[in-house]
Enzyme design. Sequence first.
Site, mmCIF file in Angstrom:
data_model
loop_
_atom_site.group_PDB
_atom_site.id
_atom_site.type_symbol
_atom_site.label_atom_id
_atom_site.label_comp_id
_atom_site.label_asym_id
_atom_site.label_seq_id
_atom_site.Cartn_x
_atom_site.Cartn_y
_atom_site.Cartn_z
ATOM 1 N N LEU A 175 0.853 -1.254 -0.124
ATOM 2 C CA LEU A 175 0.087 -0.046 -0.097
ATOM 3 C C LEU A 175 0.888 1.317 0.075
ATOM 4 O O LEU A 175 0.480 2.276 -0.688
ATOM 5 C CB LEU A 175 -0.886 0.063 1.108
ATOM 6 C CG LEU A 175 -1.985 1.268 1.679
ATOM 7 C CD1 LEU A 175 -2.972 1.206 0.323
ATOM 8 C CD2 LEU A 175 -2.808 1.124 2.846
ATOM 9 N N VAL A 183 1.643 2.602 -3.333
ATOM 10 C CA VAL A 183 0.609 3.248 -4.067
ATOM 11 C C VAL A 183 0.604 4.653 -3.290
ATOM 12 O O VAL A 183 0.173 5.637 -4.164
ATOM 13 C CB VAL A 183 -0.618 2.550 -4.023
ATOM 14 C CG1 VAL A 183 -1.794 3.414 -4.641
ATOM 15 C CG2 VAL A 183 -0.542 1.166 -4.732
ATOM 16 N N GLU A 184 0.643 4.716 -2.199
ATOM 17 C CA GLU A 184 0.410 5.912 -1.543
ATOM 18 C C GLU A 184 1.516 7.073 -1.523
ATOM 19 O O GLU A 184 1.315 8.125 -1.553
ATOM 20 C CB GLU A 184 0.111 5.648 0.086
ATOM 21 C CG GLU A 184 -1.314 5.108 0.273
ATOM 22 C CD GLU A 184 -2.360 6.010 0.054
ATOM 23 O OE1 GLU A 184 -2.176 7.277 -0.237
ATOM 24 O OE2 GLU A 184 -3.418 5.518 0.586
ATOM 25 N N SER A 185 2.839 6.413 -1.430
ATOM 26 C CA SER A 185 3.847 7.367 -1.438
ATOM 27 C C SER A 185 5.064 6.895 -2.010
ATOM 28 O O SER A 185 6.236 7.571 -1.864
ATOM 29 C CB SER A 185 4.377 7.442 0.285
ATOM 30 O OG SER A 185 4.641 6.415 0.774
ATOM 31 N N TYR A 196 -7.676 3.759 -7.207
ATOM 32 C CA TYR A 196 -6.681 3.271 -6.140
ATOM 33 C C TYR A 196 -6.808 1.856 -5.933
ATOM 34 O O TYR A 196 -6.013 1.163 -6.021
ATOM 35 C CB TYR A 196 -6.924 4.388 -5.040
ATOM 36 C CG TYR A 196 -6.515 3.986 -3.629
ATOM 37 C CD1 TYR A 196 -5.349 4.567 -3.256
ATOM 38 C CD2 TYR A 196 -7.176 3.205 -2.743
ATOM 39 C CE1 TYR A 196 -4.601 4.361 -2.105
ATOM 40 C CE2 TYR A 196 -6.595 3.037 -1.414
ATOM 41 C CZ TYR A 196 -5.305 3.278 -1.173
ATOM 42 O OH TYR A 196 -4.846 3.290 0.093
#
Length: 325
Positions: free
Chosen positions: A196, A199-201, A301
């Site tokens: 995750l 995808v986030e950072s 997302y």
Amino acid sequence: MKIQGLFVALVFCAPMVPAQEETLDLNNLITAGKEWAQDNLDDRVLGALGNVDEAKVGEFLNVFQKELAGDRVLDLAALRTKATLFLPLLESHPQTQPYAKWLKTRMDYFTAAETLKQRSAAVTPAKPTTPSTKPTKPTKPVTPSLPVANPSAEAQRQVWREQLAKRPAPVEAQPMVPRLKTVFNAEKTPSQLVWLAEVESSFNPSARSPSGATGLFQMMPATAQRLGLSLRPQDERVNPEKSAHAAARYLNYLHGKFKNWPLALAAYNAGEGNVQKLLTKHNAKTFDGIATHLPAETQMYVPKIDATLQKREGVSLAQLRAPRA
């Protein structure tokens, strides 16, 4: 006007042009500036900008945030050219690099939206025209065409699988993933979900969104505090282990509420209240049942996470186990 301020003004005022065009008309770039829209912006954005034209940068980031929060996936394609021009400015100033990390991680949303837009146009046949021998009738007012429907969750999953097929993991993942998996295992959360953070950072703890989400797992301040993280004097969201513990606990909670990972991750991104309202409104029980009604970023997302897990771990969201009791 300072050089960097002029650059921002040129970029922000640039007309939307197809991504394949390599040149921009400078006469069209130089237009009147707009007042900065303060809604949904983290106040620290302005403080971090230093000598950069604060109003232009603030408004530009706000536009991106609002488009991602809108409900039209295909509209994101139009932002790619501006984002490509704007990103180097954010990267060139230490104060704005956290926002650059946030934007850079989301650049492929615009690419995926462009692919989906092209495929949508390819499968939408044009209405045939046939010569008519009838007398000409007065022309009726043209009714505006309805916007093209959002692509299905499966169509988006396919695009993300293609887009990630040859993409190596971020360099930062190599030292970070084992540390994060230790934390997720301790919290009894499926260890594969540490991706995750890609995808986030892109595994950068300093990434910050215009709305104030920060860290590997992009937690908002209120959520972080609710999960036991401190924001002062040190922001614990930038601590990899502490933020991982909080993210894992939150994911476990969301899975307990929605009973599957796609809905849990949709709630992580869009908010549990928004997801629950859509499930109730559309009498649905699955992510696919509400996908096209979610914010544009959330629509992309969840399929992106699914494709990322398949690429990095060889497992889909549907195959992940529930949190261990």
